[in-house]
Motif scaffolding. Structure first.
Motif: not given
Lengths: 217, 392
Positions: B115-131
């Motif tokens: 993941x690129x370091x961009x503090x202003x951008x949220x990066x989220x990965x969901x896998x079933x009920x785990x975020x």
């Protein structure tokens, strides 16, 4: 975060049970009965038909089976422009398996297996590209050949447009069953899943397609 | 056999390719060229590996590097982040790709996220009920049958799983239950899980049993409820039988009987989208459209992120199209908004045109018709859109 497990059924009261979750036609009719695939449930063809082919003779195998691979590929992907690339990828990846085959009769089944895997991977990437706005869809009125009547052409175009919105595993299972005309057992084998799972995927795809086609009358 | 199956049985013979010699020659030449390129790449890769091994041996650097070895990204995101699929059947679906937020869903297999370091951008990965939420890092998420494993290679990630909210640092690896009901029972550092497995069958069974019990309790809440007296017990038993009955009847397509049984049981699990969708079918297809809309609205309003929410909204639109067209138009608009990338969105927009036409809002219908034609000039509903939009 929830998985897609729609159980929306579309069997209208009074109509035949067209949404049979087994994926089989309640009438007992088997889509593979009139299908052109000619492959047995095991995916093998009779040894006599291909006895003359040495699985290690790459060009002979290619020339004999490339049209078959192309046809399955088109039925799974729906886009003529991707077929050359798919055919080449299939034969590249299938070669190691072909080298190990002892029976010429098993060539076709093995190629079908590789084709399905390759097509499934392409469909997954297509979905991703589509979400990212990198895939703008296709004109599916061209998926049918020139001999198709307008009704068939129209139906196929609509079906393939809907298929683009389905998860790739459901799409492939449904296409193998209803477009390629494979038997359920063979669909399960090609998809690498249990018979029950194959039936569930086919039924899920079928009901989604019916919902969307119903809109168009 | 339904109409679609019959049509396809006739039409599929027309889905075929030309297999003349020209095509075969073209494909064969392409195959030969590809094989040659692949050989060159293999040789180059082998040479690079030999060189790396030599350099590694010379420097005597301990191999603390990640074990995952995918070399080229399967997916490049606009912000420069990369996703490497680590299994043949890995499936990652982008949900949101915007400047301020990227949301991906790992539905199958394992993937490494760089993941690129961009503090202003949220990066989220969901896998079933785990975020998993990150700012700038590299990590692996593995989607297993009942568990999600997160392995942080660099930086930090925040993992939300059920009631737990943990911060993992570089070098940390942890497993979480895939589904919320059992998250606290299974979550443990990977070392602990590994020890449990290594200890044999007992270790696995000990951790699996409470999870299974929890799931059963959640899905069948009446089963563990103590009966106040014999009558209540019988009533509870009867209610359970009814519940089984309406679901079974609906699954079999007997919607009239299913609706009767459902009305008696009145036990639709509103937290279960499957149950709500099935109840909506039982209502809609037995001639109770208003009740069907009630169930469908719960899907749309209370399970907005569920993948079936767009279909539920679309179905509301269809049910209300003739009787309450303005509400139907709103439902179609919502269906399109919930899943803008699907073909459902295209149909929803077309249906919205029709709904506004039926509601007497011709200007609105016309504006949307023009939008449809601009976005989907070859859309399958072009004719209807032109007609209802007054563009003919």
């Amino acid at each position: 975060m929830a998985k897609e497990r729609s159980r929306l059924r579309l069997v209208e009261p009074g109509s035949p049970k067209e949404g049979d979750p087994s994926g089989a036609d309640p009438s007992g009719a088997d889509p593979s009965a009139s299908g052109p695939s000619g492959v047995e449930a095991s995916g093998r063809v009779s040894g006599e038909a291909h006895a003359a082919i040495d699985p290690r003779d790459r060009e002979a195998v290619f020339r004999r089976f490339a049209p078959y691979v192309a046809r399955i590929g088109l039925r799974l992907l729906g886009r003529h422009e991707e077929i050359d690339d798919l055919v080449q990828d299939v034969f590249l990846d299938a070669q190691r398996g072909l080298d190990e085959l002892r029976e010429p009769g098993a060539i076709k089944g093995w190629l079908a297996t590789v084709t399905v895997r390759k097509a499934q991977r392409r469909l997954k990437l297509r979905r991703v590209r589509r979400v990212l706005g990198l895939d703008e869809g296709a004109d599916y009125t061209q998926v049918a050949d020139d001999a198709a009547d307008p009704t068939s052409r129209h139906t196929l175009a609509k079906v393939y447009a809907v298929l683009d919105s389905l998860p790739s595993d459901e799409r492939v299972a449904w296409s193998l069953r209803h477009v390629e005309g494979e038997r359920l057992e063979r669909v399960a084998e090609l998809c690498g899943c249990s018979l029950a799972t194959a039936k569930r995927k086919i039924a899920a795809a079928h009901q989604r397609i019916l919902v969307e086609l119903e809109v168009d009358g | 056999m339904d109409e679609l199956t019959r049509t396809l049985a006739k039409a599929r013979e027309h889905v075929t390719t030309k297999d003349d010699e020209v095509v075969l020659d073209r494909q064969w030449r392409g195959l030969v060229a590809k094989r040659r390129r692949r050989t060159v790449v293999k040789v180059a890769a082998s040479a690079a590996l030999v060189l790396l091994a030599a350099v590694g041996a010379w420097r005597m650097v301990p191999t603390s590097a990640p074990t995952e070895t995918a070399t080229s990204p399967s997916l490049r995101l606009p912000d420069g982040s990369m996703v490497f699929f680590l299994d043949a059947d890995t499936e990652v679906t982008p949900r949101v790709v915007a400047d301020a937020r990227i949301e991906l869903e790992l539905t199958r297999g394992r993937a490494r996220f760089d993941v690129s370091r961009l503090p202003e951008r949220a990066f989220v990965v969901d896998a079933e009920d785990v975020r998993v939420t990150v700012v700038g890092t590299e990590f692996v998420v593995a989607h297993e049958t009942d568990e999600i494993e997160v392995d942080v290679l660099e930086g930090r990630v925040r993992v939300e799983a059920g009631d737990e909210d943990r911060l993992l640092r570089a070098g940390d690896r942890a497993r979480f239950a895939a589904h919320r009901a059992a998250s606290s029972a299974v979550e443990a550092p990977v070392e602990a899980v590994a020890m449990g497995v290594a200890s044999g069958t007992n270790g696995e069974t000990a951790s699996a049993a409470p999870e299974e019990e929890q799931v059963v309790r959640e899905r069948e809440p009446t089963r563990t409820a103590p009966a106040a007296n014999g009558t209540a017990d019988r009533e509870a038993t009867s209610a359970r039988e009814e519940a089984t009955s309406w679901r079974a009847l609906a699954e079999e397509g007997d919607f009239d009987a299913a609706w009767t049984a459902l009305s008696a049981a009145d036990d639709v699990r509103t937290t279960d989208v499957d149950d709500l969708m099935l109840a909506a079918d039982a209502a809609r297809l037995s001639g109770h459209p208003n009740e069907a809309v009630t169930y469908l609205r719960r899907v749309v309003d209370e399970h907005t992120n569920d993948s079936r929410a767009p279909l539920a909204a679309f179905t509301i639109g269809r049910v209300l199209l003739r009787s309450r067209p303005a509400e139907a138009a709103d439902a179609f608009e919502r269906a399109a908004r919930l899943d803008p990338a699907s073909s459902l969105a295209q149909d929803a927009l077309a249906r919205e045109v029709e709904a506004w036409h039926r509601a007497g809002r011709q200007e609105r219908a016309r504006a949307l018709a023009e939008e449809y034609l601009a976005r989907f000039p070859s859309g399958v509903r072009v004719d209807a859109v032109r007609r209802f939009g007054g563009l003919d």
